[in-house]
Write a protein that holds these residues in place. Sequence first.
Motif, short mmCIF file in Angstrom:
data_model
loop_
_atom_site.label_atom_id
_atom_site.label_comp_id
_atom_site.label_asym_id
_atom_site.label_seq_id
_atom_site.Cartn_x
_atom_site.Cartn_y
_atom_site.Cartn_z
N GLU A 368 24.74 34.48 14.78
CA GLU A 368 25.35 35.68 16.01
C GLU A 368 26.51 36.40 15.39
O GLU A 368 26.54 37.73 16.95
CB GLU A 368 25.67 34.16 17.16
CG GLU A 368 24.76 33.64 17.08
CD GLU A 368 24.93 32.23 17.97
OE1 GLU A 368 26.47 31.86 18.71
OE2 GLU A 368 24.55 31.42 18.83
N LEU A 370 26.68 39.02 13.10
CA LEU A 370 25.86 39.94 11.71
C LEU A 370 26.05 41.05 13.13
O LEU A 370 25.46 40.70 14.37
CB LEU A 370 25.15 38.99 11.34
CG LEU A 370 25.10 38.35 10.50
CD1 LEU A 370 24.79 37.88 9.44
CD2 LEU A 370 26.45 38.75 9.61
N LYS A 371 25.81 41.93 12.68
CA LYS A 371 25.75 43.73 13.54
C LYS A 371 24.00 42.98 13.86
O LYS A 371 23.45 42.76 13.58
CB LYS A 371 25.95 44.24 12.61
CG LYS A 371 27.52 45.16 12.45
CD LYS A 371 27.60 45.80 11.74
CE LYS A 371 29.02 45.92 11.49
NZ LYS A 371 29.39 47.10 10.53
N GLU A 372 23.25 43.46 14.61
CA GLU A 372 22.13 44.49 15.05
C GLU A 372 21.64 44.99 13.65
O GLU A 372 22.26 46.15 13.49
CB GLU A 372 21.61 45.33 16.51
CG GLU A 372 20.25 44.96 16.70
CD GLU A 372 19.79 43.87 17.27
OE1 GLU A 372 18.74 43.60 17.32
OE2 GLU A 372 20.76 42.70 17.65
N GLN A 374 21.69 43.77 10.79
CA GLN A 374 22.04 42.59 9.62
C GLN A 374 21.43 40.88 9.62
O GLN A 374 21.21 40.62 8.72
CB GLN A 374 23.01 42.84 9.35
CG GLN A 374 23.51 44.47 9.39
CD GLN A 374 25.29 44.77 8.81
OE1 GLN A 374 25.67 43.37 9.58
NE2 GLN A 374 25.28 45.41 8.26
N ARG A 375 21.03 41.13 11.42
CA ARG A 375 21.21 39.80 10.99
C ARG A 375 19.57 38.98 10.75
O ARG A 375 18.73 39.74 11.03
CB ARG A 375 21.00 39.43 13.01
CG ARG A 375 21.58 38.20 14.08
CD ARG A 375 21.09 38.27 14.83
NE ARG A 375 23.03 39.04 15.64
CZ ARG A 375 22.00 39.53 16.58
NH1 ARG A 375 21.44 39.62 17.84
NH2 ARG A 375 23.64 40.32 16.62
N ARG A 599 33.26 44.68 4.60
CA ARG A 599 33.27 46.52 5.50
C ARG A 599 32.36 46.60 5.68
O ARG A 599 31.12 47.58 6.82
CB ARG A 599 33.35 46.84 4.26
CG ARG A 599 34.99 47.38 4.26
CD ARG A 599 35.31 49.22 3.87
NE ARG A 599 34.86 49.16 2.51
CZ ARG A 599 35.59 48.78 0.93
NH1 ARG A 599 36.38 47.90 1.29
NH2 ARG A 599 34.69 48.82 -0.26
N LYS A 600 30.68 46.20 4.87
CA LYS A 600 28.98 46.57 4.97
C LYS A 600 28.89 45.37 6.43
O LYS A 600 28.30 45.75 7.15
CB LYS A 600 29.12 45.73 3.97
CG LYS A 600 27.30 45.70 4.15
CD LYS A 600 26.22 45.39 3.11
CE LYS A 600 24.28 45.08 3.01
NZ LYS A 600 24.40 44.78 1.83
N TYR A 601 29.37 44.66 6.67
CA TYR A 601 29.16 42.87 7.89
C TYR A 601 30.46 43.16 9.29
O TYR A 601 29.94 42.21 10.08
CB TYR A 601 28.45 42.19 7.14
CG TYR A 601 27.45 41.87 6.31
CD1 TYR A 601 26.18 41.11 7.11
CD2 TYR A 601 27.73 42.09 4.29
CE1 TYR A 601 25.11 42.04 6.24
CE2 TYR A 601 26.16 41.85 4.11
CZ TYR A 601 25.63 42.30 4.80
OH TYR A 601 23.92 42.04 3.77
N GLY A 602 30.65 44.25 8.61
CA GLY A 602 32.31 44.16 9.54
C GLY A 602 32.13 43.23 10.08
O GLY A 602 32.83 42.43 11.36
N VAL A 603 32.94 42.26 9.36
CA VAL A 603 33.71 40.79 9.68
C VAL A 603 35.53 41.07 9.29
O VAL A 603 35.85 42.56 9.08
CB VAL A 603 33.70 40.09 8.67
CG1 VAL A 603 32.48 39.31 8.88
CG2 VAL A 603 33.88 40.30 7.28
N ASP A 604 36.20 40.51 10.02
CA ASP A 604 37.51 40.68 10.16
C ASP A 604 38.43 39.64 8.94
O ASP A 604 37.39 39.55 7.91
CB ASP A 604 37.88 39.98 11.59
CG ASP A 604 38.14 38.94 11.26
OD1 ASP A 604 38.19 38.03 10.40
OD2 ASP A 604 38.00 38.23 12.47
#
Length: 632
Positions: A368, A370-372, A374-375, A599-604
């Motif tokens: 849930e 992950l970006k669309e 990548q999920r 950065r690739k998966y957009g996490v903090d």
Amino acid sequence: SPVLEGLEVLAMPGTSTDEIWSELTDVERTGLTSAACRVYGRALLATEHQYDVVVDESLVAACVPASVLAEYGTDKAKEAVPCIMAVRTAELDHHIKFAVMEEGIKQLVILGAGLDTRAWRLPWLTGVKVWEVDSGSVEPLKQKLLLGGNSSKLKASLACASRTFIKADLEQVALPAMLTAAGYDASKPTVFLVEGLIGYLSYNQGNVLFAQLHAAAAPGSFLIASAPPNLAMREGCAKHGVQTHHQVYEEPEQTEARLLAAGWTCRLISAADQCAKYQVEGMVSPLLICRRPHGPPPPAATTAAKTTAALLAAAPTSARAAAATPASVPAPTPVPAGNSAADAVWAGLTDVERTALQVSLYRLKGAELLKEGQRYDPRYDAALTDMCMPKARQDDLLSLGPPLGIPMMAIRTAEIDHQMLSAVNSEPQPRQVVILGAGLDPRAWRLAWPAGTSLFEVDTGSVEAMKSRVMGAAGFPLQAASRAHISFDLSQCSEGRLQAALSSAGYSPSLPSVWLCEGLIGYLTLDAGQALMQAAYDAAYEGSTLVMTAPPTAWMKKQAEEAGRKLHHVTIEEPKDLVKRLRSAGWSCHLNTGPALARKYGVDKYHQAQVVCRKGAQHGGRRSGMRRCSIM
């Protein structure tokens, strides 16, 4: 040969069966006593269940002394054998008849045929082509007695359209190719009969056979098998002084799980159900009626396997719908609180199985984040957790705050999926994938593997039965061409043991392969881990790929302790140190850094720390002739 020389006396006046019997091998004698048991056992059945024994009677009368036959009326252990054989024969005949008469199947393959006489005695095999596969140890006897033309001693006629004998060692043979060479048509549905054989194969050899049959079977094909004896049956025989010689003793549900793992759908017909149907008492072999997915279901058994039924009862409505229509499985819905079936499954699980389910829960929830695009598909982990983990337990694990493992598992799973599929798609056929420490990894069902991909899952086997049952109960079709589970202790990889175990399951070290070692290396000592890296390198062909996750770092261990969690890893090291160890084993390594994956998966930033520690690596140049290794 001694067999043919002994049989020549059949034409001589005054020759006794004792003379013939004395010339036979132990294997031939076993085949003939099985025929005798089929003859004597028939009388134990009601008229409507009795089968034709004319051919078996002739075999027995020609070759078996009366003194041998008398043992089955005086020996307590042997008294039960005719009953076992009678019920097994009648029930197997029933399901073969259904496949031929109701489904119109015109191909029958009998594995481990021995002195099986169905090609002669089943009248409804008219128009059916039969292939009998065996070592050939009793084929001369069969040829002499049944197929000798004008010189045949019994003047028996084939009931089927044709019979082809294939001499093969079922422990080693590449079965699909051998069948095709003998005229078998892999595009047509087939009945595969595996009677009294599975227990004589090793665990891995049985798994390979199930996978090979699945690969050779057209949609709609049947696999009809008798389960091997369990430990209780072995102990019962031992009390009467009878030693059994099987390699595998297991419960029928365990055999069912292995067949499900190979991609078959299964119905288990228990011993109790057969005793009730045939009105007999005593030991009876459980049977497994299996079907190649996407065909109509096999004839209904009296009851389905209890474990599978329990898992289906635990499943949400969507998962039960998936069992009926695998191609249109909707997203799973949560299991309602107080699901008694899931509670019952959870209560019977080991600590290892519960830990594996916790990982599945984290994968499920991590999807849930992950970006669309990548999920990954969460339905497979949803089936595992919903069927086996009570809702209250799920809530407990998730109520502790955002677990560190959830974002880590999300990125780790998505990136491994990407790297594995990229590597497999870059390899020529045939494609081989080896998953070390597979646990509850559902990739064999979840990923869209290219055609011809063979999966080899290596693990202790502690969660294999649970995974196979859940995937089968949820109706998920196997996406790989074949899947073999290899029960192996990965802490004991030295001296070629790993390669030997893989090779016994059909793996070829002379072909490229893709290896995955996820979440495992930290649970091995430095020496055991090094041996594993070396063993994988030695077993891999030039150009093969290894994908590995790094063990926890000292920083990760400290963070876990401060959060009140204890790590059970035995190796704590920095990714750069792991890279050095892999290079010393011969691998060429590339490090995907945590920040880059973040950065690739957009996490903090918080999630980055987990990814860095778990997936962190360091770039190393590739040397000529070195295998590829990507550490995450």
